[in-house]
Design an enzyme around this catalytic site. Structure first.
Site, PDB file in Angstrom:
ATOM      1  N   LYS A 186      43.246  41.444  39.255  1.00  0.00           N
ATOM      2  CA  LYS A 186      44.362  42.216  39.815  1.00  0.00           C
ATOM      3  C   LYS A 186      45.561  42.131  38.881  1.00  0.00           C
ATOM      4  O   LYS A 186      45.623  41.300  37.983  1.00  0.00           O
ATOM      5  CB  LYS A 186      44.775  41.673  41.194  1.00  0.00           C
ATOM      6  CG  LYS A 186      43.669  41.679  42.230  1.00  0.00           C
ATOM      7  CD  LYS A 186      43.243  43.068  42.612  1.00  0.00           C
ATOM      8  CE  LYS A 186      42.046  43.031  43.550  1.00  0.00           C
ATOM      9  NZ  LYS A 186      41.442  44.324  43.744  1.00  0.00           N
ATOM     10  N   SER A 214      38.736  48.920  41.768  1.00  0.00           N
ATOM     11  CA  SER A 214      40.109  48.635  42.204  1.00  0.00           C
ATOM     12  C   SER A 214      41.119  48.561  41.061  1.00  0.00           C
ATOM     13  O   SER A 214      42.316  48.689  41.292  1.00  0.00           O
ATOM     14  CB  SER A 214      40.169  47.345  43.019  1.00  0.00           C
ATOM     15  OG  SER A 214      39.989  46.218  42.196  1.00  0.00           O
TER      16      SER A 214
END
Length: 153
Positions: free
Chosen positions: A60, A20
């Site tokens: 993230k 990701s």
């Protein structure tokens, strides 16, 4: 004792799981994250953060700060109505960013996304807004594999 203090309060390591955050971080890379930085400052747009959730930690990128308005339209990220260049992404990742929003980030919360926009579980699709207390550090350095050693910006 010194190692305990450093690991508990200053720095720790985390392993990147999944793709990701590709191309910035790759599956299996080990990063050192700074646990003390947010004791004296707040997360900033663009920071790569470690988010602690009950069953798993996530890595993230901070996109939206408290009270920001976030929208993605025609592959362009808008923050408070202004386009954001996202210099950390290549053209392929930008083109993979689907339309979203607009959404308003609540006070004391953050909006995060993975750099691999087409597959990332993030604030758009599963993680929701991230409370400030869930951010436990900022990723600083890739330490493994050794040929990837370097800053994570």
């Amino acid at each position: 004792m010194l190692a305990f203090v450093i690991r508990s309060f200053l720095f720790a390591t985390s392993v990147v799981e999944g793709a990701s955050m590709y191309p910035t971080l790759e599956n299996g890379e080990r990063v050192i994250f700074n646990k003390a930085v947010y004791l004296v400052s707040e997360p900033d747009r663009g920071d790569i953060v470690i988010i602690q959730r009950p069953t798993k930690n996530y890595v993230k990128r901070v996109i939206g700060l408290p009270n920001d308005t976030i929208e993605i339209r025609d592959h362009v990220l808008y923050i408070n109505g202004e386009p954001d260049e996202q210099l950390y992404l290549g053209e392929e990742e930008i083109q993979a960013t689907a339309d979203y929003g607009p959404v308003d980030v609540p006070p004391e919360n953050y909006f995060v996304m993975g750099d691999n926009r087409s597959i990332s579980k993030d604030s758009r699709n599963g993680l929701g807004f991230i409370e400030e207390s869930e951010i436990i550090g900022r990723s600083e350095i890739v330490i493994y594999p050794f040929h990837e050693f370097g800053w994570t910006r």
